[in-house]
Design a protein around this motif. Sequence first.
Motif, PDB file in Angstrom:
ATOM      1  N   TRP A 226       0.884  -1.162   0.000  1.00  0.00           N
ATOM      2  CA  TRP A 226       0.000   0.000   0.000  1.00  0.00           C
ATOM      3  C   TRP A 226       0.915   1.204   0.000  1.00  0.00           C
ATOM      4  O   TRP A 226       1.863   1.267   0.792  1.00  0.00           O
ATOM      5  CB  TRP A 226      -0.883  -0.031   1.252  1.00  0.00           C
ATOM      6  N   THR A 227       0.703   2.129  -0.902  1.00  0.00           N
ATOM      7  CA  THR A 227       1.611   3.259  -1.013  1.00  0.00           C
ATOM      8  C   THR A 227       0.922   4.564  -0.641  1.00  0.00           C
ATOM      9  O   THR A 227      -0.288   4.715  -0.788  1.00  0.00           O
ATOM     10  CB  THR A 227       2.187   3.398  -2.432  1.00  0.00           C
ATOM     11  N   PHE A 228       1.729   5.491  -0.153  1.00  0.00           N
ATOM     12  CA  PHE A 228       1.262   6.845   0.082  1.00  0.00           C
ATOM     13  C   PHE A 228       2.397   7.798  -0.264  1.00  0.00           C
ATOM     14  O   PHE A 228       3.563   7.423  -0.266  1.00  0.00           O
ATOM     15  CB  PHE A 228       0.771   7.046   1.529  1.00  0.00           C
ATOM     16  N   THR A 229       2.020   9.021  -0.595  1.00  0.00           N
ATOM     17  CA  THR A 229       3.023  10.034  -0.911  1.00  0.00           C
ATOM     18  C   THR A 229       2.966  11.143   0.123  1.00  0.00           C
ATOM     19  O   THR A 229       1.904  11.452   0.670  1.00  0.00           O
ATOM     20  CB  THR A 229       2.814  10.635  -2.317  1.00  0.00           C
TER      21      THR A 229
ATOM     22  N   THR B 198       7.504   8.821  -2.002  1.00  0.00           N
ATOM     23  CA  THR B 198       6.574   7.701  -1.981  1.00  0.00           C
ATOM     24  C   THR B 198       7.058   6.675  -0.972  1.00  0.00           C
ATOM     25  O   THR B 198       8.244   6.351  -0.920  1.00  0.00           O
ATOM     26  CB  THR B 198       6.463   7.050  -3.376  1.00  0.00           C
TER      27      THR B 198
ATOM     28  N   ILE C   4      -2.772   8.824   7.786  1.00  0.00           N
ATOM     29  CA  ILE C   4      -2.093   7.772   7.024  1.00  0.00           C
ATOM     30  C   ILE C   4      -2.526   6.397   7.530  1.00  0.00           C
ATOM     31  O   ILE C   4      -2.913   5.524   6.753  1.00  0.00           O
ATOM     32  CB  ILE C   4      -0.561   7.919   7.119  1.00  0.00           C
TER      33      ILE C   4
ATOM     34  N   ALA D  59      -6.243   5.594   6.665  1.00  0.00           N
ATOM     35  CA  ALA D  59      -6.414   5.206   5.259  1.00  0.00           C
ATOM     36  C   ALA D  59      -5.835   3.820   5.000  1.00  0.00           C
ATOM     37  O   ALA D  59      -6.439   2.999   4.298  1.00  0.00           O
ATOM     38  CB  ALA D  59      -5.745   6.243   4.348  1.00  0.00           C
ATOM     39  N   TYR D  60      -4.676   3.549   5.590  1.00  0.00           N
ATOM     40  CA  TYR D  60      -4.029   2.233   5.461  1.00  0.00           C
ATOM     41  C   TYR D  60      -4.943   1.140   5.990  1.00  0.00           C
ATOM     42  O   TYR D  60      -5.154   0.120   5.333  1.00  0.00           O
ATOM     43  CB  TYR D  60      -2.705   2.281   6.219  1.00  0.00           C
TER      44      TYR D  60
ATOM     45  N   GLU E  18      -8.059   0.583   3.698  1.00  0.00           N
ATOM     46  CA  GLU E  18      -7.780  -0.024   2.413  1.00  0.00           C
ATOM     47  C   GLU E  18      -7.225  -1.442   2.501  1.00  0.00           C
ATOM     48  O   GLU E  18      -7.342  -2.211   1.558  1.00  0.00           O
ATOM     49  CB  GLU E  18      -6.849   0.863   1.592  1.00  0.00           C
TER      50      GLU E  18
END
Length: 96
Positions: free
Chosen positions: A21-24, A29, A81, A84-85, A88
């Motif tokens: 799972w990615t976030f910026t 990133t 963060i 959301a993690y 998802e």
Amino acid sequence: MAPFDVNAARAQRREAVGNDWTFTLDGETFRLPTELSRATARGLRALDDNDVDGLLELLLGKEQFARFARIDLTMQDIAAILDAYGKETGLGLGED
């Protein structure tokens, strides 16, 4: 009845959500795992409930955490963060 195929179930989960799972953040990133290993789960149990940096270092790994730690962000940013993690990936890491 056919036996439960763990490898097939894992492949199906990973196909649905991917391996990471990615976030910026500030143009950087970062990747978090979509599934936690047993070793990671043991590491989570060993952390104090308020050890946010320990949690993030465990999930991000040392290299990513070093980049992450250089960014000035708020606890609300971190909560967003992790929220959301969790939504998802289905991994709940904090208290609601």
